[in-house]
Design a protein around this motif. Structure first.
Motif, PDB file in Angstrom:
ATOM      1  N   TYR A 352       0.870  -1.344   0.077  1.00 48.35           N
ATOM      2  CA  TYR A 352       0.037   0.163   0.163  1.00 48.35           C
ATOM      3  C   TYR A 352       0.882   1.279  -0.113  1.00 48.35           C
ATOM      4  CZ  TYR A 352      -3.885  -2.929   1.326  1.00 48.35           C
ATOM      5  OH  TYR A 352      -4.992  -4.009   1.195  1.00 48.35           O
ATOM      6  N   SER A 353       0.947   1.911  -1.150  1.00 48.61           N
ATOM      7  CA  SER A 353       1.888   3.265  -1.365  1.00 48.61           C
ATOM      8  C   SER A 353       0.873   4.477  -0.971  1.00 48.61           C
ATOM      9  CB  SER A 353       2.239   3.436  -2.590  1.00 48.61           C
ATOM     10  OG  SER A 353       3.473   2.081  -2.571  1.00 48.61           O
ATOM     11  N   ASN A 354       1.487   5.222  -0.299  1.00 44.86           N
ATOM     12  CA  ASN A 354       0.674   6.503  -0.127  1.00 44.86           C
ATOM     13  C   ASN A 354      -0.699   6.526   0.171  1.00 44.86           C
ATOM     14  OD1 ASN A 354       1.168   9.402   0.070  1.00 44.86           O
ATOM     15  ND2 ASN A 354       0.602   9.747  -1.874  1.00 44.86           N
ATOM     16  N   TYR A 355      -1.032   5.645   1.218  1.00 50.69           N
ATOM     17  CA  TYR A 355      -2.369   5.083   1.258  1.00 50.69           C
ATOM     18  C   TYR A 355      -2.729   5.995   2.561  1.00 50.69           C
ATOM     19  CZ  TYR A 355      -6.246   2.019   2.065  1.00 50.69           C
ATOM     20  OH  TYR A 355      -7.689   1.309   2.293  1.00 50.69           O
ATOM     21  N   GLU A 356      -4.215   6.190   2.635  1.00 48.59           N
ATOM     22  CA  GLU A 356      -4.659   7.147   3.617  1.00 48.59           C
ATOM     23  C   GLU A 356      -5.221   6.042   4.856  1.00 48.59           C
ATOM     24  OE1 GLU A 356      -6.831  11.005   3.057  1.00 48.59           O
ATOM     25  OE2 GLU A 356      -8.570   9.979   4.146  1.00 48.59           O
ATOM     26  N   LEU A 357      -5.058   6.393   6.144  1.00 49.01           N
ATOM     27  CA  LEU A 357      -5.578   5.739   7.198  1.00 49.01           C
ATOM     28  C   LEU A 357      -6.111   6.453   8.096  1.00 49.01           C
ATOM     29  CD1 LEU A 357      -2.853   3.112   8.368  1.00 49.01           C
ATOM     30  CD2 LEU A 357      -4.666   2.488   6.662  1.00 49.01           C
ATOM     31  N   SER A 358      -7.535   6.215   8.469  1.00 52.33           N
ATOM     32  CA  SER A 358      -8.230   6.835   9.761  1.00 52.33           C
ATOM     33  C   SER A 358      -9.125   6.278  10.304  1.00 52.33           C
ATOM     34  CB  SER A 358      -8.943   8.090   9.028  1.00 52.33           C
ATOM     35  OG  SER A 358      -9.508   8.975   9.848  1.00 52.33           O
ATOM     36  N   GLY A 359      -9.370   6.464  11.689  1.00 52.37           N
ATOM     37  CA  GLY A 359     -10.226   5.712  12.374  1.00 52.37           C
ATOM     38  C   GLY A 359      -9.753   4.275  12.607  1.00 52.37           C
ATOM     39  N   GLN A 360     -10.613   3.277  12.679  1.00 49.12           N
ATOM     40  CA  GLN A 360     -10.152   1.698  12.878  1.00 49.12           C
ATOM     41  C   GLN A 360     -10.433   0.759  11.655  1.00 49.12           C
ATOM     42  OE1 GLN A 360     -11.711  -0.075  16.503  1.00 49.12           O
ATOM     43  NE2 GLN A 360     -11.665  -2.053  15.444  1.00 49.12           N
ATOM     44  N   GLY A 380       0.615  13.400   7.726  1.00 51.47           N
ATOM     45  CA  GLY A 380      -0.517  13.244   8.620  1.00 51.47           C
ATOM     46  C   GLY A 380      -0.695  14.294   9.550  1.00 51.47           C
ATOM     47  N   ASN A 381      -1.947  14.671   9.912  1.00 53.97           N
ATOM     48  CA  ASN A 381      -2.298  15.297  11.034  1.00 53.97           C
ATOM     49  C   ASN A 381      -2.826  14.187  12.174  1.00 53.97           C
ATOM     50  OD1 ASN A 381      -3.193  17.077  13.004  1.00 53.97           O
ATOM     51  ND2 ASN A 381      -4.580  18.099  11.697  1.00 53.97           N
ATOM     52  N   ILE A 477      -3.428   9.816   8.656  1.00 51.68           N
ATOM     53  CA  ILE A 477      -2.114   9.667   8.209  1.00 51.68           C
ATOM     54  C   ILE A 477      -2.123   8.956   6.908  1.00 51.68           C
ATOM     55  CG2 ILE A 477      -1.232   9.497  10.483  1.00 51.68           C
ATOM     56  CD1 ILE A 477      -1.283   6.507  10.296  1.00 51.68           C
ATOM     57  N   MET A 478      -1.032   9.413   6.228  1.00 51.65           N
ATOM     58  CA  MET A 478      -0.572   8.669   4.993  1.00 51.65           C
ATOM     59  C   MET A 478       0.596   7.668   4.971  1.00 51.65           C
ATOM     60  SD  MET A 478      -2.810  10.188   2.914  1.00 51.65           S
ATOM     61  CE  MET A 478      -2.423   9.803   1.384  1.00 51.65           C
ATOM     62  N   VAL A 479       0.571   6.566   4.797  1.00 54.98           N
ATOM     63  CA  VAL A 479       1.444   5.542   5.038  1.00 54.98           C
ATOM     64  C   VAL A 479       1.998   4.762   3.850  1.00 54.98           C
ATOM     65  CG1 VAL A 479       0.459   5.291   7.493  1.00 54.98           C
ATOM     66  CG2 VAL A 479      -0.418   3.786   5.432  1.00 54.98           C
TER      67      VAL A 479
END
Length: 492
Positions: A352-360, A380-381, A477-479
């Motif tokens: 997973y490249s430049n992938y957005e994660l938020s929450g669960q 990320g913030n 965050i972007m991961v």
């Protein structure tokens, strides 16, 4: 080389029979574990005839500590290991209470083991005196014969006031025509010191110096010393007992430290320049190193400590080693990374490249209990990010990073434990963004932080049905995530 000793022969037969009753699929796949019974400290980590040998403290008759033998394995790539027959048994007057830890070298085509023999002597008043003595056995990579003049170093070669009961774990090496041994000892002030000895023939030894003293700075007794040159510096590794916590660096109890400095071979003196922690995890002790054929320095350790035995009592084995690691000096301190050979066993890549994660959330194909996963926050913030390993509806183990305090926490309290043991450890990270490499092998997690600047090794004896990996983010965050399955067929 024939084995005529009946005690060693019988224990070898016992081990071979017991191994047939162990389900290898319920054991870690690429970490050394006890064939049966109990293991602790790695011993004799050495290159002999183009293969890497590892011995270990071993009690095959129970999953608790007992009279120590030397178990034996070898490998060509540090990932797949072959079990070999037990190398040493406590069968002589000078080691009848146990063949304790030591090291090994190759010299003149022979494999030389140097270990601590322990004996208990009953006095006329019925009190017991414990003596620890240094002994040598020489062999061919399979069978070993103890020297007739063992012990080669005993209490008569100790400085006045030093303990003959705490005198153990020799580190042996050879320079030019002389052999050297650095041995852990308890000094007259009750804390650890390392004493250097020299021999020209392995039989007669003399004391050279007290190379380094603890002076009650880091715990009490120091165990399992290692000593080697790395780049243009010298490194001493010790495992102190009874340490007291110091902020985020030193934890209570048993741990492993390194000292970087300069060694004067003429004066037999060591000038310490820097002190560091080798591993910040819950389960790490007694590391030992070897230099590879291509010049890398590789370290392995017992993935447990004396105060934190969480091994399930229904297992037929107890104890495992860390994944071997390559160590280097960068910016004046030791960095560690997983042995590069593990990359040959990576399968089923998922990225997973430049992938957005938020929450669960969970991600497709990001799961498993035999994995190598790289996780990097690139922007990320957010307030915190948590990675839950070995997770299901009931269990999980957490790696939590607080972006405000820069504290990384490893927490296994929900891993299924039913013992009141230490479950959490925290470290301070000095980077804005987080970069982790996480290696899981069924019952262990090794977390390499920011390219190996810090490492945490811990056991998680969670039921193997718990396979999920869950991410929880306060914020966004972007991961980048790279995950591989590690597939290894181990020796039976």
């Amino acid at each position: 080389m024939a084995i005529s000793n009946s005690i060693l022969h019988e224990v070898r037969l016992f081990e071979e029979k017991g191994k047939t009753d162990v389900n290898k699929y319920l054991k870690p796949s690429f970490h050394i574990t006890a064939p049966i019974g109990w293991i602790n400290d790695p011993n004799g980590f050495s290159l002999y005839k183009d293969e890497y040998h590892l011995f270990f403290q071993y009690h095959p008759f129970d999953i608790q500590w007992g009279p120590m033998h030397w178990g034996h394995m070898k490998t060509k790539d540090f990932i797949t290991w072959q079990h070999l027959p037990i190398a040493l048994a406590p069968d002589q007057s000078y080691d009848k209470a146990g063949c304790f830890s030591g090291t090994a070298i190759e010299d003149g085509g022979k494999h030389i083991l140097m270990y601590t023999g322990t004996a208990e002597e009953i006095q006329p008043d019925q009190s017991t005196i414990i003596k620890q003595m240094q002994c040598i056995a020489i062999g061919n990579g399979l069978d070993y014969c103890k020297l007739d003049n063992n012990p080669v170093i005993d209490e008569t070669l100790l400085p006045d006031g030093c303990s003959m009961e705490d005198f153990r774990d020799p580190k042996i090496w050879k320079e030019e025509e002389a052999f050297y041994a650095l041995i852990a000892n308890r000094s007259e002030d009750g804390s650890g010191q390392l004493i250097l000895y020299q021999s020209l023939n392995l039989k007669e030894w003399k004391m050279c110096s007290i190379l380094i003293k603890n002076n009650n700075e880091y715990g009490k007794m120091w165990e399992c010393p290692d000593f080697f040159k790395l780049d243009d510096k010298y490194v001493i590794i010790v495992s102190p007992q009874e340490m007291q916590a110091k902020e985020y660096e030193i934890h209570n109890g048993n741990g492993s430290l390194y000292f970087i400095g300069d060694y004067d071979k003429n004066e037999y003196s060591f000038k310490r320049e820097l002190t560091g922690v080798l591993d910040y995890g819950l389960d790490y002790y007694a590391p030992q190193t070897v230099e590879t054929k291509d010049g890398r320095r590789v370290v392995i350790a017992w993935m447990q400590t004396w105060d934190n035995n969480i091994n399930p009592n229904y297992f037929s084995w107890s104890g495992m080693m860390t994944l071997p690691r390559e160590i280097t000096i960068l910016d004046g301190k030791i960095y560690q990374k997983p042995i590069k050979e593990i990359e040959n066993y990576r399968h089923n890549p998922k990225q997973y490249s430049n992938y957005e994660l938020s929450g669960q959330l969970s991600l497709p194909e990001i799961s498993g209990r035999e994995i190598d996963m790289e996780f990097e926050v690139i922007s990320g913030n957010y307030q915190s990010v948590e990675i839950r390993l070995a997770a299901n509806n009931e269990f999980h183990t957490s790696i939590i990073y607080n972006n405000t305090t820069n504290i990384l926490t490893f927490d296994r309290k929900y891993s299924g434990l039913r013992k009141d043991v230490v479950c959490e450890r925290q470290i301070k990270i000095g980077y804005e963004n987080l970069k982790l490499r996480i290696i899981v092998d069924k019952y262990s997690a090794e977390v390499f932080v920011n390219d190996g600047e810090k490492v945490l090794s811990s056991l998680i004896y969670t039921t193997l049905e718990a396979q999920n990996i869950v991410f929880l983010v306060e914020g966004t965050i972007m991961v980048n995530i790279n995950k591989y399955d590690i597939i290894v067929e181990q020796d039976d």
